[in-house]
Scaffold this motif. Structure first.
Motif, PDB file in Angstrom:
ATOM      1  N   LEU A  96       0.819  -1.213   0.000  1.00  0.00           N
ATOM      2  CA  LEU A  96       0.000   0.000   0.000  1.00  0.00           C
ATOM      3  C   LEU A  96       0.856   1.266   0.000  1.00  0.00           C
ATOM      4  CD1 LEU A  96      -2.808  -0.965   2.566  1.00  0.00           C
ATOM      5  CD2 LEU A  96      -3.007  -0.811   0.075  1.00  0.00           C
ATOM      6  N   GLN A  97       2.086   1.160   0.440  1.00  0.00           N
ATOM      7  CA  GLN A  97       2.955   2.333   0.508  1.00  0.00           C
ATOM      8  C   GLN A  97       3.643   2.647  -0.812  1.00  0.00           C
ATOM      9  OE1 GLN A  97       5.432   2.937   4.123  1.00  0.00           O
ATOM     10  NE2 GLN A  97       4.672   0.933   4.748  1.00  0.00           N
ATOM     11  N   PHE A  98       3.735   1.680  -1.724  1.00  0.00           N
ATOM     12  CA  PHE A  98       4.504   1.900  -2.943  1.00  0.00           C
ATOM     13  C   PHE A  98       3.984   3.062  -3.794  1.00  0.00           C
ATOM     14  CE2 PHE A  98       6.379  -2.481  -2.555  1.00  0.00           C
ATOM     15  CZ  PHE A  98       7.686  -2.044  -2.522  1.00  0.00           C
ATOM     16  N   PRO A  99       2.671   3.125  -4.090  1.00  0.00           N
ATOM     17  CA  PRO A  99       2.200   4.298  -4.859  1.00  0.00           C
ATOM     18  C   PRO A  99       2.464   5.606  -4.129  1.00  0.00           C
ATOM     19  CG  PRO A  99       0.522   2.566  -4.809  1.00  0.00           C
ATOM     20  CD  PRO A  99       1.568   2.180  -3.814  1.00  0.00           C
ATOM     21  N   LEU A 100       2.299   5.589  -2.800  1.00  0.00           N
ATOM     22  CA  LEU A 100       2.551   6.787  -2.014  1.00  0.00           C
ATOM     23  C   LEU A 100       4.027   7.175  -2.068  1.00  0.00           C
ATOM     24  CD1 LEU A 100       1.642   8.929   0.085  1.00  0.00           C
ATOM     25  CD2 LEU A 100       2.146   7.238   1.846  1.00  0.00           C
ATOM     26  N   LEU A 101       4.928   6.186  -1.989  1.00  0.00           N
ATOM     27  CA  LEU A 101       6.357   6.469  -2.011  1.00  0.00           C
ATOM     28  C   LEU A 101       6.783   7.080  -3.345  1.00  0.00           C
ATOM     29  CD1 LEU A 101       7.781   3.292  -0.236  1.00  0.00           C
ATOM     30  CD2 LEU A 101       7.664   5.609   0.674  1.00  0.00           C
ATOM     31  N   ILE A 102       6.214   6.582  -4.439  1.00  0.00           N
ATOM     32  CA  ILE A 102       6.553   7.126  -5.753  1.00  0.00           C
ATOM     33  C   ILE A 102       6.103   8.585  -5.843  1.00  0.00           C
ATOM     34  CG2 ILE A 102       6.112   6.934  -8.225  1.00  0.00           C
ATOM     35  CD1 ILE A 102       5.803   3.900  -7.806  1.00  0.00           C
ATOM     36  N   ALA A 103       4.853   8.841  -5.421  1.00  0.00           N
ATOM     37  CA  ALA A 103       4.345  10.216  -5.456  1.00  0.00           C
ATOM     38  C   ALA A 103       5.121  11.115  -4.495  1.00  0.00           C
ATOM     39  CB  ALA A 103       2.857  10.220  -5.117  1.00  0.00           C
ATOM     40  N   PHE A 104       5.469  10.564  -3.339  1.00  0.00           N
ATOM     41  CA  PHE A 104       6.184  11.348  -2.328  1.00  0.00           C
ATOM     42  C   PHE A 104       7.594  11.697  -2.815  1.00  0.00           C
ATOM     43  CE2 PHE A 104       8.243  12.059   1.799  1.00  0.00           C
ATOM     44  CZ  PHE A 104       7.290  12.853   2.409  1.00  0.00           C
ATOM     45  N   MET A 141      19.815   3.908   0.658  1.00  0.00           N
ATOM     46  CA  MET A 141      19.213   5.204   0.968  1.00  0.00           C
ATOM     47  C   MET A 141      20.244   6.289   1.245  1.00  0.00           C
ATOM     48  SD  MET A 141      15.954   4.483   0.824  1.00  0.00           S
ATOM     49  CE  MET A 141      14.953   5.644   1.734  1.00  0.00           C
ATOM     50  N   TRP A 142      21.519   5.969   1.180  1.00  0.00           N
ATOM     51  CA  TRP A 142      22.560   6.963   1.453  1.00  0.00           C
ATOM     52  C   TRP A 142      22.499   8.068   0.395  1.00  0.00           C
ATOM     53  CZ3 TRP A 142      25.688   7.090   5.666  1.00  0.00           C
ATOM     54  CH2 TRP A 142      26.731   8.011   5.653  1.00  0.00           C
ATOM     55  N   GLY A 143      22.330   9.304   0.844  1.00  0.00           N
ATOM     56  CA  GLY A 143      22.254  10.436  -0.066  1.00  0.00           C
ATOM     57  C   GLY A 143      20.860  10.713  -0.597  1.00  0.00           C
ATOM     58  N   TYR A 144      19.824   9.976  -0.130  1.00  0.00           N
ATOM     59  CA  TYR A 144      18.462  10.242  -0.556  1.00  0.00           C
ATOM     60  C   TYR A 144      18.007  11.597  -0.023  1.00  0.00           C
ATOM     61  CZ  TYR A 144      16.423   6.253  -3.009  1.00  0.00           C
ATOM     62  OH  TYR A 144      16.069   5.336  -3.964  1.00  0.00           O
ATOM     63  N   PRO A 145      16.976  12.197  -0.629  1.00  0.00           N
ATOM     64  CA  PRO A 145      16.455  13.470  -0.119  1.00  0.00           C
ATOM     65  C   PRO A 145      16.048  13.352   1.351  1.00  0.00           C
ATOM     66  CG  PRO A 145      15.544  13.016  -2.288  1.00  0.00           C
ATOM     67  CD  PRO A 145      16.307  11.788  -1.878  1.00  0.00           C
ATOM     68  N   ALA A 146      16.340  14.377   2.115  1.00  0.00           N
ATOM     69  CA  ALA A 146      16.071  14.349   3.549  1.00  0.00           C
ATOM     70  C   ALA A 146      14.582  14.198   3.846  1.00  0.00           C
ATOM     71  CB  ALA A 146      16.621  15.625   4.201  1.00  0.00           C
ATOM     72  N   GLY A 147      13.724  14.779   3.014  1.00  0.00           N
ATOM     73  CA  GLY A 147      12.283  14.643   3.237  1.00  0.00           C
ATOM     74  C   GLY A 147      11.825  13.201   3.133  1.00  0.00           C
ATOM     75  N   MET A 148      12.393  12.453   2.187  1.00  0.00           N
ATOM     76  CA  MET A 148      12.059  11.039   2.022  1.00  0.00           C
ATOM     77  C   MET A 148      12.549  10.239   3.221  1.00  0.00           C
ATOM     78  SD  MET A 148      10.564   9.325  -0.458  1.00  0.00           S
ATOM     79  CE  MET A 148      10.268   7.612  -0.882  1.00  0.00           C
ATOM     80  N   LEU A 149      13.775  10.507   3.664  1.00  0.00           N
ATOM     81  CA  LEU A 149      14.320   9.788   4.811  1.00  0.00           C
ATOM     82  C   LEU A 149      13.575  10.131   6.094  1.00  0.00           C
ATOM     83  CD1 LEU A 149      18.126  10.071   4.030  1.00  0.00           C
ATOM     84  CD2 LEU A 149      16.805   7.962   4.149  1.00  0.00           C
ATOM     85  N   LEU A 150      13.096  11.380   6.191  1.00  0.00           N
ATOM     86  CA  LEU A 150      12.315  11.769   7.365  1.00  0.00           C
ATOM     87  C   LEU A 150      11.030  10.966   7.444  1.00  0.00           C
ATOM     88  CD1 LEU A 150      12.072  13.718   9.787  1.00  0.00           C
ATOM     89  CD2 LEU A 150      10.908  15.317   8.239  1.00  0.00           C
TER      90      LEU A 150
END
Length: 206
Positions: free
Chosen positions: A84-92, A166-175
């Motif tokens: 259920l999180q995959f579509p949300l993760l792509i949009a996020f 996830m190293w270097g991913y956007p901080a908003g995504m990691l948050l």
């Protein structure tokens, strides 16, 4: 935007709480059947060593017992919260990396939520919170020592792999991931206490 990400994560994971509870009960029931399943597997192996064919009535009866025990304890919802999180993760991810509003949006020590954490604290916090969440989350019951070793390795190997990915991913995504793991850990703590109380009730009535 950092506060908005935290609030949204908490609300979204709260919606997944019933699924996590149902999944936990299924795993608990499967864990209770693990000793019986091992005994049936040993009986099947003994019959196979004796050359008993699979269409033998004794083999079929043992196989039917396996099916009956797994029917009500299948953790079919185990991957559903993640799916259920995959579509949300792509949009996020798209919103964090493309949206102009998120760029240069600071939060606490993070100067830009669309860029990587300059101190990489979120990456390590994400990996550590993932270990905690996995250690307290029920898993498929292990029967053999090899399965127990594999499960223990996955508890530490998976967070290490995710830390590298996830190293270097956007901080908003990691948050989102980090706070989501914290919420999952809290939910699992509540679920474990509820399951323990439910298990104590039959004992008291006896």
């Amino acid at each position: 935007y950092g506060i908005a990400i935290i609030v949204f994560t908490f609300l979204f994971y709260s919606l997944l709480f019933p699924l996590r509870w149902s999944q936990s009960r299924s795993f608990k029931k499967a864990a209770g059947n693990a000793p019986k399943m091992k005994a049936i597997q040993d009986q099947i192996k003994d019959l196979q060593k004796k050359g008993i064919p699979t269409d033998d009535p004794r083999m079929r009866e043992l196989q039917m017992q396996q099916l009956r025990m797994t029917k009500d304890a299948l953790p079919i919802g185990g991957c559903l919260p993640m799916l259920l999180q995959f579509p949300l993760l792509i949009a996020f991810y798209t919103a964090v990396t493309v949206s102009v509003e998120v760029r240069q949006a600071s939060f606490m020590w993070l100067p830009d939520l669309s860029a990587a954490d300059p101190w990489h604290l979120l990456e390590f916090g994400f990996a550590f919170s993932m270990i905690l969440s996995m250690k307290f989350t029920p898993t498929t019951p292990t029967v053999t020592p090899e399965q127990q070793m594999q499960q223990k390795m996955m508890t530490y190997l998976m967070p290490g792999m995710m830390l590298w990915v996830m190293w270097g991913y956007p901080a908003g995504m990691l948050l989102y991931w980090f706070f989501g793991n914290i919420v999952s850990f809290g939910q699992q703590f509540i679920i474990n206490r509820l399951n323990n109380k439910a298990a104590e009730v039959p004992m008291k009535t006896i």
